[in-house]
Design a protein around this motif. Structure first.
Motif, short mmCIF file in Angstrom:
data_model
loop_
_atom_site.label_atom_id
_atom_site.label_comp_id
_atom_site.label_asym_id
_atom_site.label_seq_id
_atom_site.Cartn_x
_atom_site.Cartn_y
_atom_site.Cartn_z
N UNK A 54 0.82 -1.22 0.00
CA UNK A 54 0.00 0.00 0.00
C UNK A 54 0.85 1.28 0.00
N UNK A 55 2.14 1.16 -0.24
CA UNK A 55 3.01 2.33 -0.15
C UNK A 55 2.62 3.40 -1.17
N UNK A 56 2.62 4.65 -0.74
CA UNK A 56 2.29 5.77 -1.62
C UNK A 56 3.28 6.90 -1.37
N UNK A 57 3.32 7.85 -2.30
CA UNK A 57 4.15 9.03 -2.15
C UNK A 57 3.23 10.25 -2.04
N UNK A 58 3.21 10.87 -0.87
CA UNK A 58 2.35 12.03 -0.64
C UNK A 58 3.17 13.32 -0.53
N UNK A 59 4.24 13.38 -1.30
CA UNK A 59 5.04 14.61 -1.36
C UNK A 59 4.15 15.77 -1.82
N UNK A 60 4.37 16.94 -1.23
CA UNK A 60 3.56 18.15 -1.53
C UNK A 60 2.10 17.99 -1.09
N UNK A 61 1.88 17.14 -0.08
CA UNK A 61 0.53 16.92 0.44
C UNK A 61 0.50 17.22 1.94
N UNK A 62 -0.40 18.08 2.35
CA UNK A 62 -0.65 18.26 3.77
C UNK A 62 -1.87 17.43 4.15
N UNK A 63 -1.98 17.11 5.43
CA UNK A 63 -3.06 16.23 5.84
C UNK A 63 -3.67 16.67 7.17
N UNK A 64 -4.96 16.40 7.29
CA UNK A 64 -5.66 16.56 8.56
C UNK A 64 -6.52 15.32 8.77
N UNK A 65 -6.68 14.94 10.03
CA UNK A 65 -7.49 13.78 10.37
C UNK A 65 -8.57 14.19 11.35
N UNK A 66 -9.83 14.05 10.94
CA UNK A 66 -10.94 14.22 11.86
C UNK A 66 -11.11 12.88 12.56
N UNK A 67 -10.50 12.80 13.73
CA UNK A 67 -10.30 11.54 14.45
C UNK A 67 -11.55 11.22 15.28
N UNK A 68 -12.34 10.28 14.77
CA UNK A 68 -13.61 9.93 15.39
C UNK A 68 -13.36 8.95 16.53
N UNK A 69 -13.61 9.39 17.75
CA UNK A 69 -13.38 8.53 18.91
C UNK A 69 -14.55 7.57 19.11
N UNK A 70 -14.21 6.32 19.38
CA UNK A 70 -15.19 5.27 19.65
C UNK A 70 -15.09 4.88 21.12
N UNK A 71 -16.19 5.01 21.85
CA UNK A 71 -16.18 4.71 23.29
C UNK A 71 -15.74 3.28 23.57
N UNK A 72 -16.10 2.37 22.69
CA UNK A 72 -15.78 0.95 22.91
C UNK A 72 -14.31 0.62 22.66
N UNK A 73 -13.58 1.55 22.02
CA UNK A 73 -12.19 1.26 21.66
C UNK A 73 -11.23 2.32 22.18
N UNK A 74 -11.55 2.86 23.35
CA UNK A 74 -10.70 3.89 23.95
C UNK A 74 -9.30 3.34 24.24
N UNK A 75 -9.20 2.05 24.51
CA UNK A 75 -7.89 1.46 24.78
C UNK A 75 -7.01 1.37 23.54
N UNK A 76 -7.65 1.41 22.35
CA UNK A 76 -6.88 1.36 21.10
C UNK A 76 -6.57 2.75 20.55
N UNK A 77 -7.48 3.68 20.79
CA UNK A 77 -7.31 5.04 20.27
C UNK A 77 -6.57 5.90 21.29
#
Length: 278
Positions: free
Chosen positions: A225-248
């Motif tokens: 799955x390798x990709x090249x994201x040169x010249x790319x900025x990123x943001x993540x709207x990180x959706x928290x899941x109550x059932x997986x707080x130990x993973x997030x």
């Protein structure tokens, strides 16, 4: 008589000079008008009818990658809608905006559910008459189509849904290949992901073990799955899941930052790229 003749000659000479001056000024004015016309014409942009993108290509690319492998609450949808509307408002003129969704079948998600360019206020559009009855309608058309498609997408996200596969990495690759060009553009690329970022597939899963960027770096899955994201900025709207707080946790977030910056060569923002949706 001689005095009258000298006066007549002097008057004629003065009239000739005035005529030359008027001709000179008129020529300057005409040249100025022609210069302005050709400057505007030379700097005008021709847009395509369907996407409102410049014929010679968008000046940059913004992608909303929305995870639809799980269900969201109404308050989460409201937060997501608010942030996406703000990101859309910030998109530079003549940048392309597209929406892709993450589902259990990446091979059938190669086509965006929305794709248009921000036309701006229409002041530099050379063919606006063929697109609308006035320039204001062009921007209105873009805003309305984006709003309609975003609302449709968000409404679908409210529907009960839980899929066994959440191929986040595969969809990032889809976006990198399909949405982002090889050549550098004026405004670059911007990837906004809406997801809990808990990747889950048969080859790799965050549910099985805590993610580690060093082991991931040398894995066969990374090569796939390798990709090249040169010249790319990123943001993540990180959706928290109550059932997986130990993973997030912080390790999970740091893993993704390392993947984007150190492995995929994305731009490292001075600000935290994570926006928490809870």
């Amino acid at each position: 008589i001689m005095a009258r003749t000298r006066y007549s000659r002097r008057k004629k000479r003065n009239d000739d000079i005035k005529g030359y001056i008027l001709l000179f000024i008129s020529a300057i004015i005409i040249l100025g008008i022609l210069g302005a016309y050709f400057f505007v014409r030379g700097n005008s942009i021709i847009l395509t009818k369907d996407t409102l993108c410049p014929e010679d290509g968008p000046h940059g690319h913004t992608v909303f990658l929305i995870d639809r492998t799980d269900t969201y609450s109404k308050i989460q949808i409201a937060q997501i809608e608010k942030y996406l509307a703000e990101f859309q408002r910030q998109i530079p003129k003549h940048n392309e905006l597209s929406i892709y969704d993450i589902n259990s079948d990446p091979d059938n998600s190669l086509t965006p559910v929305f794709k248009m360019c921000n036309p701006g206020d229409g002041s530099d559009i050379g063919n606006w008459e063929s697109l609308a009855t006035n320039k204001n309608q062009i921007k209105q058309k873009y805003d309305e189509k984006f709003s309609d498609k975003l609302n449709e997408t968000l409404n679908n996200m409210l529907l009960p849904n839980t899929e066994d596969i959440s191929p986040i990495f595969e969809m990032i690759k889809v976006v990198a290949v399909k949405a982002f060009p090889l050549a550098e553009t004026k405004n670059g690329n911007h990837l906004i992901i809406i997801s809990d970022m808990l990747h889950n597939s048969s080859d790799y899963s965050h549910y099985q073990s805590s993610p580690d960027v060093n082991s991931f770096k040398n894995s066969n899955f990374r090569k796939k799955i390798n990709v090249d994201l040169t010249n790319t900025k990123f943001n993540i709207l990180y959706v928290e899941r109550a059932n997986y707080a130990n993973l997030q946790n912080n390790n999970h977030k740091n893993f993704w930052i390392s993947v984007f910056v150190d492995l995929f060569n994305a731009n490292k923002n001075s600000e935290d790229p994570f926006i928490i949706i809870n």
